[in-house]
Design a protein around this motif. Structure first.
Motif, PDB file in Angstrom:
ATOM      1  N   ARG A  65      31.627  39.160  29.773  1.00  0.00           N
ATOM      2  CA  ARG A  65      32.524  38.530  30.748  1.00  0.00           C
ATOM      3  C   ARG A  65      33.938  39.095  30.643  1.00  0.00           C
ATOM      4  O   ARG A  65      34.594  39.319  31.659  1.00  0.00           O
ATOM      5  N   ILE A  66      34.407  39.386  29.444  1.00  0.00           N
ATOM      6  CA  ILE A  66      35.761  39.912  29.311  1.00  0.00           C
ATOM      7  C   ILE A  66      35.848  41.326  29.877  1.00  0.00           C
ATOM      8  O   ILE A  66      36.854  41.704  30.477  1.00  0.00           O
ATOM      9  N   GLU A  67      34.795  42.126  29.727  1.00  0.00           N
ATOM     10  CA  GLU A  67      34.792  43.468  30.321  1.00  0.00           C
ATOM     11  C   GLU A  67      34.822  43.369  31.847  1.00  0.00           C
ATOM     12  O   GLU A  67      35.534  44.133  32.510  1.00  0.00           O
ATOM     13  N   ALA A  68      34.075  42.430  32.398  1.00  0.00           N
ATOM     14  CA  ALA A  68      34.084  42.229  33.847  1.00  0.00           C
ATOM     15  C   ALA A  68      35.464  41.775  34.319  1.00  0.00           C
ATOM     16  O   ALA A  68      35.965  42.250  35.349  1.00  0.00           O
ATOM     17  N   MET A  71      37.828  44.800  34.360  1.00  0.00           N
ATOM     18  CA  MET A  71      37.562  45.708  35.482  1.00  0.00           C
ATOM     19  C   MET A  71      38.046  45.115  36.800  1.00  0.00           C
ATOM     20  O   MET A  71      38.668  45.815  37.611  1.00  0.00           O
ATOM     21  N   LEU A  72      37.770  43.843  37.020  1.00  0.00           N
ATOM     22  CA  LEU A  72      38.198  43.205  38.267  1.00  0.00           C
ATOM     23  C   LEU A  72      39.717  43.131  38.366  1.00  0.00           C
ATOM     24  O   LEU A  72      40.291  43.353  39.432  1.00  0.00           O
ATOM     25  N   GLU A  73      40.380  42.855  37.254  1.00  0.00           N
ATOM     26  CA  GLU A  73      41.837  42.800  37.285  1.00  0.00           C
ATOM     27  C   GLU A  73      42.416  44.162  37.644  1.00  0.00           C
ATOM     28  O   GLU A  73      43.351  44.265  38.424  1.00  0.00           O
ATOM     29  N   ARG A  74      41.841  45.221  37.109  1.00  0.00           N
ATOM     30  CA  ARG A  74      42.312  46.575  37.443  1.00  0.00           C
ATOM     31  C   ARG A  74      42.060  46.881  38.919  1.00  0.00           C
ATOM     32  O   ARG A  74      42.885  47.499  39.584  1.00  0.00           O
ATOM     33  N   ALA A  75      40.906  46.475  39.417  1.00  0.00           N
ATOM     34  CA  ALA A  75      40.558  46.750  40.814  1.00  0.00           C
ATOM     35  C   ALA A  75      41.425  45.948  41.779  1.00  0.00           C
ATOM     36  O   ALA A  75      41.812  46.447  42.841  1.00  0.00           O
ATOM     37  N   LEU A  76      41.729  44.707  41.422  1.00  0.00           N
ATOM     38  CA  LEU A  76      42.489  43.824  42.306  1.00  0.00           C
ATOM     39  C   LEU A  76      43.990  43.964  42.136  1.00  0.00           C
ATOM     40  O   LEU A  76      44.758  43.523  42.989  1.00  0.00           O
ATOM     41  N   ASN A  77      44.416  44.552  41.001  1.00  0.00           N
ATOM     42  CA  ASN A  77      45.836  44.754  40.722  1.00  0.00           C
ATOM     43  C   ASN A  77      46.624  43.443  40.849  1.00  0.00           C
ATOM     44  O   ASN A  77      47.623  43.367  41.563  1.00  0.00           O
ATOM     45  N   VAL A  98      45.131  38.130  31.477  1.00  0.00           N
ATOM     46  CA  VAL A  98      44.170  38.689  32.431  1.00  0.00           C
ATOM     47  C   VAL A  98      43.102  37.661  32.794  1.00  0.00           C
ATOM     48  O   VAL A  98      42.709  37.549  33.960  1.00  0.00           O
ATOM     49  N   VAL A  99      42.625  36.888  31.819  1.00  0.00           N
ATOM     50  CA  VAL A  99      41.652  35.833  32.116  1.00  0.00           C
ATOM     51  C   VAL A  99      42.293  34.805  33.033  1.00  0.00           C
ATOM     52  O   VAL A  99      41.687  34.353  34.004  1.00  0.00           O
ATOM     53  N   ASP A 100      43.533  34.446  32.753  1.00  0.00           N
ATOM     54  CA  ASP A 100      44.221  33.455  33.570  1.00  0.00           C
ATOM     55  C   ASP A 100      44.385  33.907  35.021  1.00  0.00           C
ATOM     56  O   ASP A 100      44.217  33.119  35.948  1.00  0.00           O
ATOM     57  N   MET A 101      44.694  35.191  35.224  1.00  0.00           N
ATOM     58  CA  MET A 101      44.875  35.691  36.591  1.00  0.00           C
ATOM     59  C   MET A 101      43.594  35.527  37.411  1.00  0.00           C
ATOM     60  O   MET A 101      43.628  35.075  38.550  1.00  0.00           O
ATOM     61  N   LEU A 102      42.454  35.879  36.823  1.00  0.00           N
ATOM     62  CA  LEU A 102      41.191  35.765  37.542  1.00  0.00           C
ATOM     63  C   LEU A 102      40.732  34.310  37.640  1.00  0.00           C
ATOM     64  O   LEU A 102      40.107  33.921  38.624  1.00  0.00           O
ATOM     65  N   TYR A 103      41.076  33.511  36.660  1.00  0.00           N
ATOM     66  CA  TYR A 103      40.781  32.079  36.687  1.00  0.00           C
ATOM     67  C   TYR A 103      41.549  31.412  37.834  1.00  0.00           C
ATOM     68  O   TYR A 103      40.990  30.654  38.614  1.00  0.00           O
ATOM     69  N   GLU A 105      42.680  32.822  40.496  1.00  0.00           N
ATOM     70  CA  GLU A 105      42.181  33.331  41.779  1.00  0.00           C
ATOM     71  C   GLU A 105      40.851  32.685  42.158  1.00  0.00           C
ATOM     72  O   GLU A 105      40.361  32.864  43.269  1.00  0.00           O
ATOM     73  N   GLY A 106      40.223  31.988  41.206  1.00  0.00           N
ATOM     74  CA  GLY A 106      38.934  31.355  41.465  1.00  0.00           C
ATOM     75  C   GLY A 106      37.764  32.313  41.337  1.00  0.00           C
ATOM     76  O   GLY A 106      36.660  32.016  41.783  1.00  0.00           O
ATOM     77  N   ILE A 107      37.981  33.459  40.713  1.00  0.00           N
ATOM     78  CA  ILE A 107      36.931  34.453  40.551  1.00  0.00           C
ATOM     79  C   ILE A 107      36.050  34.112  39.360  1.00  0.00           C
ATOM     80  O   ILE A 107      34.843  34.292  39.397  1.00  0.00           O
ATOM     81  N   PHE A 108      36.672  33.624  38.268  1.00  0.00           N
ATOM     82  CA  PHE A 108      35.947  33.237  37.064  1.00  0.00           C
ATOM     83  C   PHE A 108      36.280  31.798  36.714  1.00  0.00           C
ATOM     84  O   PHE A 108      37.429  31.374  36.867  1.00  0.00           O
ATOM     85  N   GLU A 109      35.276  31.099  36.237  1.00  0.00           N
ATOM     86  CA  GLU A 109      35.456  29.777  35.655  1.00  0.00           C
ATOM     87  C   GLU A 109      34.918  29.841  34.243  1.00  0.00           C
ATOM     88  O   GLU A 109      34.255  30.796  33.871  1.00  0.00           O
ATOM     89  N   GLY A 110      35.193  28.822  33.470  1.00  0.00           N
ATOM     90  CA  GLY A 110      34.643  28.769  32.125  1.00  0.00           C
ATOM     91  C   GLY A 110      33.287  28.104  32.128  1.00  0.00           C
ATOM     92  O   GLY A 110      32.854  27.533  33.133  1.00  0.00           O
ATOM     93  N   TYR A 111      32.621  28.194  30.981  1.00  0.00           N
ATOM     94  CA  TYR A 111      31.370  27.465  30.818  1.00  0.00           C
ATOM     95  C   TYR A 111      31.657  25.972  30.713  1.00  0.00           C
ATOM     96  O   TYR A 111      30.819  25.143  31.028  1.00  0.00           O
ATOM     97  N   SER A 112      32.850  25.666  30.215  1.00  0.00           N
ATOM     98  CA  SER A 112      33.327  24.292  30.124  1.00  0.00           C
ATOM     99  C   SER A 112      34.849  24.365  30.224  1.00  0.00           C
ATOM    100  O   SER A 112      35.411  25.440  30.410  1.00  0.00           O
ATOM    101  N   LEU A 113      35.523  23.241  30.090  1.00  0.00           N
ATOM    102  CA  LEU A 113      36.983  23.237  30.182  1.00  0.00           C
ATOM    103  C   LEU A 113      37.652  24.015  29.054  1.00  0.00           C
ATOM    104  O   LEU A 113      38.757  24.520  29.223  1.00  0.00           O
ATOM    105  N   ASP A 114      36.955  24.126  27.897  1.00  0.00           N
ATOM    106  CA  ASP A 114      37.573  24.830  26.776  1.00  0.00           C
ATOM    107  C   ASP A 114      36.815  26.079  26.312  1.00  0.00           C
ATOM    108  O   ASP A 114      37.182  26.712  25.339  1.00  0.00           O
ATOM    109  N   GLU A 115      35.752  26.467  27.019  1.00  0.00           N
ATOM    110  CA  GLU A 115      34.986  27.658  26.649  1.00  0.00           C
ATOM    111  C   GLU A 115      34.815  28.596  27.841  1.00  0.00           C
ATOM    112  O   GLU A 115      34.246  28.235  28.860  1.00  0.00           O
TER     113      GLU A 115
END
Length: 120
Positions: A65-68, A71-77, A98-103, A105-115
């Motif tokens: 997930r972190i690799e994805a 890659m998405l952050e680089r593509a979306l700038n 980087v996780v926060d930016m995609l989070y 944007e609604g592209i990624f969510e966590g498995y739970s609120l803290d994971e």
């Protein structure tokens, strides 16, 4: 999800599903006769993928997930707004922005609120 995000995510997925061409000299484990050679090359030349520290691409390895996210952050700038709004305990400090930016944007969510599932 915003239209821009859906379009770019689809375009990235489409490019990855095509053929790959990541300068055969750049990755010793990629060759021109591989099905995804053109897609790999395109993503590599655009700076979206980098390969591994040992110089390999590892085309049969699973994508985490972190690799994805990277890659998405680089593509979306995307740009970081200066504040981390997620509460994921398993995201290393170096990846919080980087996780926060995609989070956000609604592209990624966590498995739970803290994971997030960083290495899944």
């Amino acid at each position: 999800m915003k239209k821009r995000t859906v379009f770019l995510t689809g375009a990235l997925a489409g490019m990855a599903a095509m053929s790959v061409q990541a300068d055969a000299e750049a990755f010793p484990d990629i060759s021109e006769d591989m099905r995804h050679y053109l897609a790999i090359d395109t993503l590599y030349k655009e700076g979206i993928i980098n390969g591994f520290d040992d110089g390999t691409f590892r085309p049969n390895a699973s994508l985490t997930r972190i690799e994805a996210v990277l890659m998405l952050e680089r593509a979306l700038n995307l740009e970081f707004d200066g504040e981390v709004s997620h509460d994921f305990d398993d995201v290393p400090e170096a990846y919080n922005e980087v996780v926060d930016m995609l989070y956000e944007e609604g592209i990624f969510e966590g498995y739970s609120l803290d994971e997030f599932g960083t290495y899944v």
